[in-house]
Enzyme design. Structure first.
Site, PDB file in Angstrom:
ATOM      1  N   GLY A 200     -18.173   5.960   2.793  1.00 52.51           N
ATOM      2  CA  GLY A 200     -18.222   7.415   2.876  1.00 52.51           C
ATOM      3  C   GLY A 200     -18.710   7.861   4.241  1.00 52.51           C
ATOM      4  O   GLY A 200     -18.605   7.129   5.234  1.00 52.51           O
ATOM      5  N   VAL A 204     -24.281  10.700   4.548  1.00 52.28           N
ATOM      6  CA  VAL A 204     -24.758  10.177   3.262  1.00 52.28           C
ATOM      7  C   VAL A 204     -25.113   8.690   3.395  1.00 52.28           C
ATOM      8  O   VAL A 204     -26.036   8.208   2.731  1.00 52.28           O
ATOM      9  CB  VAL A 204     -23.707  10.423   2.151  1.00 52.28           C
ATOM     10  CG1 VAL A 204     -24.173   9.850   0.827  1.00 52.28           C
ATOM     11  CG2 VAL A 204     -23.418  11.917   2.014  1.00 52.28           C
ATOM     12  N   GLY A 205     -24.410   8.001   4.294  1.00 53.12           N
ATOM     13  CA  GLY A 205     -24.697   6.572   4.529  1.00 53.12           C
ATOM     14  C   GLY A 205     -26.167   6.351   4.873  1.00 53.12           C
ATOM     15  O   GLY A 205     -26.790   5.381   4.427  1.00 53.12           O
ATOM     16  N   GLU A 222     -19.480   1.314   4.926  1.00 56.00           N
ATOM     17  CA  GLU A 222     -18.142   1.551   5.486  1.00 56.00           C
ATOM     18  C   GLU A 222     -18.071   3.038   5.782  1.00 56.00           C
ATOM     19  O   GLU A 222     -17.887   3.853   4.883  1.00 56.00           O
ATOM     20  CB  GLU A 222     -17.061   1.141   4.471  1.00 56.00           C
ATOM     21  CG  GLU A 222     -17.078  -0.338   4.104  1.00 56.00           C
ATOM     22  CD  GLU A 222     -16.607  -1.238   5.242  1.00 56.00           C
ATOM     23  OE1 GLU A 222     -15.939  -0.740   6.171  1.00 56.00           O
ATOM     24  OE2 GLU A 222     -16.924  -2.438   5.198  1.00 56.00           O
ATOM     25  N   CYS A 256     -10.036   7.521   6.899  1.00 53.83           N
ATOM     26  CA  CYS A 256     -11.156   7.129   7.763  1.00 53.83           C
ATOM     27  C   CYS A 256     -10.698   6.603   9.112  1.00 53.83           C
ATOM     28  O   CYS A 256     -11.378   6.768  10.109  1.00 53.83           O
ATOM     29  CB  CYS A 256     -12.003   6.074   7.067  1.00 53.83           C
ATOM     30  SG  CYS A 256     -11.034   4.649   6.549  1.00 53.83           S
TER      31      CYS A 256
HETATM   32  N1  LIG Z   1     -14.993   3.030   6.623  1.00 50.50           N
HETATM   33  C1  LIG Z   1     -14.302   3.238   5.539  1.00 50.50           C
HETATM   34  O1  LIG Z   1     -13.785   2.323   4.929  1.00 50.50           O
HETATM   35  C2  LIG Z   1     -14.125   4.627   5.008  1.00 50.50           C
HETATM   36  C3  LIG Z   1     -13.123   4.821   4.082  1.00 50.50           C
HETATM   37  C4  LIG Z   1     -12.930   6.094   3.573  1.00 50.50           C
HETATM   38  C5  LIG Z   1     -13.734   7.137   3.960  1.00 50.50           C
HETATM   39  N2  LIG Z   1     -14.697   6.911   4.883  1.00 50.50           N
HETATM   40  C6  LIG Z   1     -15.502   8.050   5.328  1.00 50.50           C
HETATM   41  O2  LIG Z   1     -15.899   8.822   4.201  1.00 50.50           O
HETATM   42  C7  LIG Z   1     -16.009  10.195   4.546  1.00 50.50           C
HETATM   43  C8  LIG Z   1     -15.251  11.056   3.574  1.00 50.50           C
HETATM   44  O3  LIG Z   1     -15.518  10.733   2.255  1.00 50.50           O
HETATM   45  P1  LIG Z   1     -16.467  11.624   1.322  1.00 50.50           P
HETATM   46  O4  LIG Z   1     -16.467  13.033   1.790  1.00 50.50           O
HETATM   47  O5  LIG Z   1     -16.099  11.338  -0.091  1.00 50.50           O
HETATM   48  O6  LIG Z   1     -17.856  10.966   1.655  1.00 50.50           O
HETATM   49  P2  LIG Z   1     -19.303  11.316   1.082  1.00 50.50           P
HETATM   50  O7  LIG Z   1     -20.239  10.573   1.940  1.00 50.50           O
HETATM   51  O8  LIG Z   1     -19.490  12.782   0.935  1.00 50.50           O
HETATM   52  O9  LIG Z   1     -19.283  10.738  -0.415  1.00 50.50           O
HETATM   53  C9  LIG Z   1     -19.126   9.388  -0.703  1.00 50.50           C
HETATM   54  C10 LIG Z   1     -19.861   9.033  -1.975  1.00 50.50           C
HETATM   55  O10 LIG Z   1     -21.257   9.300  -1.834  1.00 50.50           O
HETATM   56  C11 LIG Z   1     -21.755  10.119  -2.910  1.00 50.50           C
HETATM   57  N3  LIG Z   1     -22.727  11.059  -2.346  1.00 50.50           N
HETATM   58  C12 LIG Z   1     -22.463  12.180  -1.663  1.00 50.50           C
HETATM   59  N4  LIG Z   1     -23.616  12.772  -1.259  1.00 50.50           N
HETATM   60  C13 LIG Z   1     -24.627  12.007  -1.711  1.00 50.50           C
HETATM   61  C14 LIG Z   1     -26.065  12.055  -1.614  1.00 50.50           C
HETATM   62  N5  LIG Z   1     -26.671  13.053  -0.981  1.00 50.50           N
HETATM   63  N6  LIG Z   1     -26.776  11.073  -2.197  1.00 50.50           N
HETATM   64  C15 LIG Z   1     -26.177  10.052  -2.841  1.00 50.50           C
HETATM   65  N7  LIG Z   1     -24.827   9.956  -2.960  1.00 50.50           N
HETATM   66  C16 LIG Z   1     -24.064  10.903  -2.410  1.00 50.50           C
HETATM   67  C17 LIG Z   1     -20.525  10.799  -3.470  1.00 50.50           C
HETATM   68  O11 LIG Z   1     -20.694  11.063  -4.841  1.00 50.50           O
HETATM   69  C18 LIG Z   1     -19.404   9.801  -3.205  1.00 50.50           C
HETATM   70  O12 LIG Z   1     -19.267   8.892  -4.283  1.00 50.50           O
HETATM   71  C19 LIG Z   1     -15.456  10.276   5.955  1.00 50.50           C
HETATM   72  O13 LIG Z   1     -16.508  10.318   6.873  1.00 50.50           O
HETATM   73  C20 LIG Z   1     -14.663   8.989   6.104  1.00 50.50           C
HETATM   74  O14 LIG Z   1     -14.485   8.567   7.431  1.00 50.50           O
HETATM   75  C21 LIG Z   1     -14.927   5.692   5.397  1.00 50.50           C
HETATM   76  C1  LIG Z   2      11.496  -7.361   4.946  1.00 54.29           C
HETATM   77  C2  LIG Z   2      11.526  -8.723   5.596  1.00 54.29           C
HETATM   78  C3  LIG Z   2      10.808  -8.994   6.757  1.00 54.29           C
HETATM   79  C4  LIG Z   2       9.928  -8.017   7.375  1.00 54.29           C
HETATM   80  C5  LIG Z   2       8.846  -7.512   6.800  1.00 54.29           C
HETATM   81  C6  LIG Z   2       7.949  -6.568   7.443  1.00 54.29           C
HETATM   82  C7  LIG Z   2       8.084  -6.295   8.887  1.00 54.29           C
HETATM   83  C8  LIG Z   2       6.987  -6.011   6.709  1.00 54.29           C
HETATM   84  C9  LIG Z   2       6.008  -5.118   7.219  1.00 54.29           C
HETATM   85  C10 LIG Z   2       5.165  -4.527   6.365  1.00 54.29           C
HETATM   86  C11 LIG Z   2       4.143  -3.612   6.784  1.00 54.29           C
HETATM   87  C12 LIG Z   2       3.953  -3.330   8.217  1.00 54.29           C
HETATM   88  C13 LIG Z   2       3.391  -3.043   5.843  1.00 54.29           C
HETATM   89  C14 LIG Z   2       2.335  -2.142   6.156  1.00 54.29           C
HETATM   90  C15 LIG Z   2       1.620  -1.589   5.186  1.00 54.29           C
HETATM   91  C16 LIG Z   2       0.563  -0.694   5.529  1.00 54.29           C
HETATM   92  C17 LIG Z   2      -0.207  -0.106   4.635  1.00 54.29           C
HETATM   93  C18 LIG Z   2       0.018  -0.303   3.192  1.00 54.29           C
HETATM   94  C19 LIG Z   2      -1.296   0.714   5.113  1.00 54.29           C
HETATM   95  C20 LIG Z   2      -2.312   1.055   4.362  1.00 54.29           C
HETATM   96  C21 LIG Z   2      -3.359   1.817   4.918  1.00 54.29           C
HETATM   97  C22 LIG Z   2      -4.427   2.191   4.229  1.00 54.29           C
HETATM   98  C23 LIG Z   2      -4.563   1.853   2.806  1.00 54.29           C
HETATM   99  C24 LIG Z   2      -5.427   2.938   4.915  1.00 54.29           C
HETATM  100  C25 LIG Z   2      -6.586   3.197   4.413  1.00 54.29           C
HETATM  101  C26 LIG Z   2      -7.540   3.920   5.172  1.00 54.29           C
HETATM  102  C27 LIG Z   2      -8.710   4.312   4.640  1.00 54.29           C
HETATM  103  C28 LIG Z   2      -9.102   3.955   3.289  1.00 54.29           C
HETATM  104  C29 LIG Z   2      -9.637   5.161   5.326  1.00 54.29           C
HETATM  105  O1  LIG Z   2     -10.142   6.139   4.732  1.00 54.29           O
HETATM  106  C30 LIG Z   2      10.870 -10.335   7.429  1.00 54.29           C
HETATM  107  C31 LIG Z   2      11.110 -10.124   8.904  1.00 54.29           C
HETATM  108  C32 LIG Z   2       9.546 -11.056   7.231  1.00 54.29           C
HETATM  109  C33 LIG Z   2      11.973 -11.197   6.896  1.00 54.29           C
HETATM  110  C34 LIG Z   2      12.120 -11.141   5.418  1.00 54.29           C
HETATM  111  C35 LIG Z   2      12.391  -9.719   4.958  1.00 54.29           C
END
Ligand SMILES: NC(=O)c1ccc[n+]([C@@H]2O[C@H](COP(=O)([O-])OP(=O)(O)OC[C@H]3O[C@@H](n4cnc5c(N)ncnc54)[C@H](O)[C@@H]3O)[C@@H](O)[C@H]2O)c1
Ligand SMILES: CC1=C(/C=C/C(C)=C/C=C/C(C)=C/C=C/C=C(C)/C=C/C=C(C)/C=C/C=C(\C)C=O)C(C)(C)CCC1
Length: 530
Positions: A200, A204-205, A222, A256
């Protein structure tokens, strides 16, 4: 809310007490230790998703207005794939590992036992409510822990659905969901945990980190931050613009690792913005305000935060800028001529607004990045290895990504985590397993070792000291430190080994020859006799 989506009912404090005590009892019973048990749970989690894809997509639409394609590609498919990876690899991850061979310690038979940490807690945010809730659960279960998951109250449809389905698919004595907001999370943080994973905001972290310190619970954070994009004037603007705009618009920028802002040389700013506009028109041919392909902002508070930032910018809106309070909608917006100190440069944006900050050159871009918190991701678009290396070698960030955005999060085998203010600890795949695993050092010392190590026992004598010293470590030659402070490591001389090999060769050839000469002599003797 649709009739198919359950209402969010917060967990009471009494229920939280019961959950903590039940899970601790289960852990002590050893139920989660067999890898076969963990694999069943992991597979059940995969089927929990696969059997309910349509319900999840509906919940995504309710919480975030998320287009079904984004729900599948970014979260549901990714989490199912994480289950499969853990299912396939957990036997190997969990195997006791031999320490690297070292003649001095080999007799101890040193190994690392991969043991679960106990009952662990994962607190997840609203923005990727499936992947960020369930992917850590996979790692925790794979590592043999019991888990409490606290999903975000800001994504009630998804969190409610997870809370409904987990007890139906998974062992209720091993994994539980706690629903709630600040009071429930604060209550959870009063307990001691085998590990706490918090995903998050940094704000809050800090609160969670302080609470974890009070019970000495180990913690991974994270967090977020402003992930910059450095554009080399030599890169393919069309490819770069499509990828960056996609990364900014996915989940309406509430990612994020979304590209937060762009650093581009002054002379290329207009050409790059033109490429962004072309990409925008290609993505949303009938306009961004009516497309079903953009999510909405999670809450009115976040909508107003973003609108205020946009209203106060000193930059110029190149395109976009439309907002709709009723739908919590903000159109993809590119702001040009943004300067250091602008409202848009103050904090992580977490919305579909892309400030473009013109700089003199790549050195100025690097200086700007280094003057701010280490970001979660750093993106660089360039065809030139020297340019990319310059950017990556002179900065720090959670990840260093060239010529794409976001996809590194789902790239098999890579750790996902920040550095400093963007977080600490790594997850996904084997890294999640490691995060929730205690690496338990283990040796089994034989009795005869005291023939060599008996000198450790009192009474201490100079002779014992000398004999222990002989077991000590021999350092390589001292480095030469030059005037500029750089050290030069002298190459260790190989003469000794060379002499040994040559002598062995001479002795063995000599011996063979001697044998051969002996044979000849015997043959001659026999001949003379005849
Ligand atoms: N690094 C990563 O993997 C990652 C992934 C996704 C989001 N984020 C970050 O998360 C943020 C957005 O998410 P968000 O708004 O849900 O985050 P947030 O920090 O507001 O909330 C996250 C969690 O914390 C809890 N929480 C909130 N305030 C709290 C408090 N005062 N005390 C205890 N718990 C509390 C919430 O219930 C929730 O479950 C962004 O800054 C984003 O970059 C980071
Ligand atoms: C099809 C064949 C081939 C090629 C395959 C290729 C090039 C596949 C490539 C796949 C890719 C690039 C997939 C990418 C996926 C990305 C994803 C799902 C991203 C997710 C991101 C997220 C969840 C982000 C989260 C961020 C957060 C949580 C922050 O808040 C070959 C060439 C291999 C031959 C066979 C057939």
């Amino acid at each position: 809310m649709s009739s198919m989506v359950p209402e969010l009912k917060f967990t009471t404090f009494t229920e939280i007490d019961e959950i903590y005590s039940t899970l601790n009892k289960t852990f002590r019973s050893g139920k989660t230790k067999p890898v076969a048990f963990r694999k069943v749970q992991i597979l059940q989690l995969a089927y929990l998703l696969q059997d309910n894809l349509e319900r999840f997509k509906e919940a995504f639409a309710i919480d975030l207005g998320r287009p079904p394609l984004e729900a599948s590609f970014l979260e549901l498919d990714t989490t199912i794939s994480d289950c499969k990876v853990a299912y396939d690899r957990v036997d190997k991850w969990a195997r006791t590992e031999k320490a690297p061979f070292n003649i001095k310690f080999a007799a101890f038979r040193p190994v690392i036992r991969k043991e679960p940490k106990g009952v662990v807690l994962s607190i997840s945010p609203f923005n990727y409510p499936v992947w960020l809730s369930l992917s850590p659960v996979i790692g925790a279960i794979a590592a043999g822990n019991c888990v409490v998951l606290k999903p975000s109250e800001l994504a009630p449809a998804i969190s409610g659905l997870i809370a409904e389905l987990i007890p139906k698919y998974m062992d209720n004595d091993v994994i539980r969901v706690v629903l709630g907001a600040v009071p429930e999370t604060s209550k959870l943080m009063e307990y001691q945990w085998g590990h706490v994973l918090y995903t998050g905001s940094g704000r809050v972290g800090k609160i969670i980190g302080i609470a974890a310190a009070k019970t000495l619970s180990p913690i991974s954070l994270e967090l977020g931050g402003k992930s910059p994009v450095v554009i080399d004037a030599k890169c393919d603007f069309k490819i770069a613009a499509r990828r960056i705009l996609w990364g900014k618009c996915v989940n309406a920028g509430q990612t994020c690792v979304a590209p937060d802002y762009v650093l581009v040389t002054r002379s290329s700013e207009d050409a790059f913005i033109k490429a962004l506009k072309d990409a925008h028109d290609e993505f949303y041919p009938s306009g961004a305000t009516t497309t079903p392909d953009i999510s909405h902002i999670i809450s009115p508070a976040h909508f107003h935060r973003l609108k205020n930032l946009l209203d106060s910018t000193s930059g110029t809106i190149a395109f976009g800028g439309q907002t709709d309070e009723l739908r919590k909608f903000i159109a993809p917006t590119v702001v040009k001529g943004v300067k250091d100190g602008d409202s848009l440069m103050s904090d992580e944006l977490f919305g579909p607004i892309l400030p473009i900050m013109p700089v003199d050159d790549v050195d100025a871009a690097i200086a700007y990045i280094n003057a701010h918190d280490h970001p979660l991701a750093l993106y660089c678009f360039s065809p030139d290895a020297t340019f990319k290396n310059k950017v990556f070698d002179n900065t720090q960030s959670g990840s260093a990504v060239a010529n794409d955005v976001l996809v590194h999060c789902a790239t098999d085998g890579l750790p996902f985590g920040g550095i400093g203010p963007s977080g600490s600890g790594y997850h996904t795949g084997g890294f999640s397993f490691d995060m929730f695993t205690h690496m338990r050092a283990s040796i089994d010392s034989p009795g005869w070792i005291d023939n060599f190590l008996g000198a450790r026992f009192p009474p201490y004598t100079p002779g014992k000291l000398a004999s222990l010293k002989r077991l000590g470590t021999k350092l390589p030659p001292r480095p030469h430190i030059s005037a500029n402070g750089h050290g030069l490591i002298e190459r260790r001389s190989n003469t000794k080994w060379l002499l040994l090999v040559v002598s062995l060769a001479v002795v063995s050839i000599g011996y063979t020859r001697a044998v051969e000469v002996g044979e000849w002599a015997r043959w001659l003797k026999r001949l003379i006799k005849v």
